[in-house]
Design a protein around this motif. Sequence first.
Motif, PDB file in Angstrom:
ATOM      1  N   VAL A  44      66.998  60.898  77.212  1.00  0.00           N
ATOM      2  CA  VAL A  44      66.179  59.994  76.384  1.00  0.00           C
ATOM      3  C   VAL A  44      66.979  59.554  75.156  1.00  0.00           C
ATOM      4  N   LEU A  49      69.366  56.747  75.880  1.00  0.00           N
ATOM      5  CA  LEU A  49      68.813  55.442  76.251  1.00  0.00           C
ATOM      6  C   LEU A  49      67.883  54.830  75.198  1.00  0.00           C
ATOM      7  N   LEU A  50      66.994  55.649  74.637  1.00  0.00           N
ATOM      8  CA  LEU A  50      65.921  55.090  73.812  1.00  0.00           C
ATOM      9  C   LEU A  50      66.395  54.491  72.478  1.00  0.00           C
ATOM     10  N   LEU A  56      68.083  51.112  72.855  1.00  0.00           N
ATOM     11  CA  LEU A  56      67.126  50.089  73.302  1.00  0.00           C
ATOM     12  C   LEU A  56      66.256  49.609  72.145  1.00  0.00           C
ATOM     13  N   LEU A  57      66.037  50.527  71.179  1.00  0.00           N
ATOM     14  CA  LEU A  57      65.218  50.170  70.016  1.00  0.00           C
ATOM     15  C   LEU A  57      66.074  49.712  68.836  1.00  0.00           C
ATOM     16  N   TRP A 111      75.049  56.859  70.563  1.00  0.00           N
ATOM     17  CA  TRP A 111      73.964  57.707  71.078  1.00  0.00           C
ATOM     18  C   TRP A 111      74.334  58.353  72.410  1.00  0.00           C
TER      19      TRP A 111
END
Length: 814
Positions: A437, A440-441, A444-445, A453
């Motif tokens: 997570v 990826l997260l 993406l944000l 990351w």
Amino acid sequence: MANECCSSKNISKTVDNNCCSSSRSSQEANCSSTLEQQSTPSSSLSVEKMTYQVHGMDCGACAVTIEKGLSKLKDIAEVKVNFSTGKMQVAAKSVDALIPIETEIKKLGFSAKPLNQNKNIKTFNIVGMDCSSCAKSIEKHLSTLPSVKSVDVNFSTGKMKIEHSNSVQEIISEVSKIGYKASLSVKNQPAAPKNMFSDNASVILSGVLLSLGFIGSFTGFSPLISSILYAIAMVISGVKPVRSAFYAIKSHSLDMNVLMSAAAIGAAIIGEWFEGATVVWLFAIGNYLQNRSIERTRNSIRNLMDLAPAEAWVKVGTEISKVSVEEVSVGDIIVVKPGEKIPLDGDIVLGESSINQAPITGESIPVDKTIGDTVYAGTINEHGSLDIKVTKLVEDTTISKIIQLVEEAQEKKAPTEAFVDKFASIYTPIVFIVALVMMLLPPLLNFGTWNEWFYKGLELLVVACPCALVISTPVAIVSAIGNAAKNGVLIKGGTFLEKAGAITAVAFDKTGTLTEGKPKVTEIKTFNKSEEELLSIAFTLEEYSTHPIAQSIVNYANEKGIQPKNGHSFKNIVGKGVQATIQEETYYAGNLKLFEDLHIPLDNVIEPVQDIQRKGKSVVIIGSQQGIFGIIAVSDTLRETSASTLNTLKQSGVKQTVMLTGDNEETAKLIASEANVNRYFAELLPEDKVETIKKLQTEGHKVAMVGDGINDAPALATADLGIAMGGAGTDTAMETADIVLMADNLEKLPHTIKLSRKALRIIKQNIWFSIIIKVAALVLIFPGILSLWMAVLSDTGAALIVILNSIRILKFNE
């Protein structure tokens, strides 16, 4: 219905025939009739049979419980349980029907071990495991093979038990695919020499390449050449973990190889070749050092196997020939020369010597042995040639049983170890998912770049490996059990090691534990019969009793040349004495309470009995309904080591030392003052001793009961910890208690308590250290302070420190 000693809790130890003595015979009769009434399987059916040794039964009703519980299982044709021998025979319609037997018995509160193992079950030695997740990966991989019916891999002992239908070579090949080495375990076969070059070569070569690339980056190497050197270093050190990771994923397992491989490959993907190569190299070094360290703990038990020689000099007539110990039979005469190790258990039939029994009992001073004395395999004949009549085959010797029991103990998980393993099994996948997570997260944000990351996620993957945590307990426990075994103490598992460390009160049986257990007749008073006649009656009454006081009277009568009378209808009156019929009249031998209950006048007896008791002696009164014929005074002496042992126990943190005895108040008071116990309880029946143990427990104490492993079984079972002494002399003691002191003295008891507490302290240190390192690494990820190679170093370094900290227990000797 089971009587008092069948406690509501599940007691994980076998107790002896004294347990529930008042109702034992009727229960066993009922149990036997139950077995006889059960229908036998039809001879027309193909039936698979297996015999088990059952532990935990404390009365005949337990046997019936097991029979009823297992008979309900599918395809079980017949179950027969013999309480007296602790054996169970199961007949099933198929081999598969036998698989759930051991699990179902555990549910009933007992444990069972197959005695006639299926021939397809083999034991392998596994090399290369450095934490329990490795063992699980091997189990899961092999379980996917159709030819494998069951597999159990134990990290602590480095052994794998597997039931399979394919060849041994195929099993070895499958294990090698995952990155470990397997070899069939063969009895008395020396360990295969390790190829140190093959173990070290890849680590050394990849380290050289890594150094060249790193130095070259400062001395004019192009970035491409440095990256190539890093890549080659990664491949050399990374083949094993990547291959192991592939098979782990294939068998749905998430171990450290998966985490480290993902981190190294991820580093290469984002162009961090130096980081990736360093991760793999540090991981390889860590594994190598961990394996070497763990092998030291395993060797602490394997070294026991070398104690007994593989060959023996067998005497046939006047000829002596050297043969393998496997070829020696019970009853053969073997010759042991001065300075040689005794190869098999036996009794001396010719010669005398001093025997160094340290390998078995931990005693530092040699013991004098002469004709008729028992000697043990693995002990050393100091001087004088001995002819020994073999009493046990090589697989049944005391040293063989010690090795077997210690290996079984290492395979049993302690509560702390089980908790840590369960925690790790939940923690690892959670952190793995969090790492994905994190990769990826945030990008993406739009919270940072992908590279940033992704790198943090890789660091978290490495930190997710709970290697130091899961290894914190088993290595310490194995080290402690190994240390104890070398000092003549058998600890039956990590559970009992932990319990010993928490003991606050120790209760001792008096006779044979605090005292020598060899009382002697010191005084005889007769009233209306001659001394010879009195001794003849006493001899008759006590001849079949195994109580030490009864035996002292029998021995005294024998020394005086007294003959027993013809007696019959012998009966033991629990806690009071015995009776028998002689010439159609009932005679009694026992204590005051026995004759008070029989309403036999004691007017002329009470005063002399009290005078003798004030001297600390035990009194046996002889009489019948006609009156009292006389009294026999018997005294036992305190062991030389008892008082000093009890003082050492108090210094080591035991708050209460308690003596339990069936003797009168005066005798108990005298022995208690000599032994320097805190409290004593006198005139106790067997059931009273159980109640005394319960009383101590209700006072908030964790209670250990120390006895000889044969008598006082209900009290041993009721205590939080049952400790038997003199285990080298009795198989029963080794089977019944949680901890066994092999020597017939208490000297090793303080060492055992101190060792247990030391082990618990080290386990706590390991756990807290592992957790603190993990938390620190997690915190340092987010500000970018922690690099990938530092994350690996924190994991492998922590694991190595935990192992080295645990190994200290091997040399603990206070």
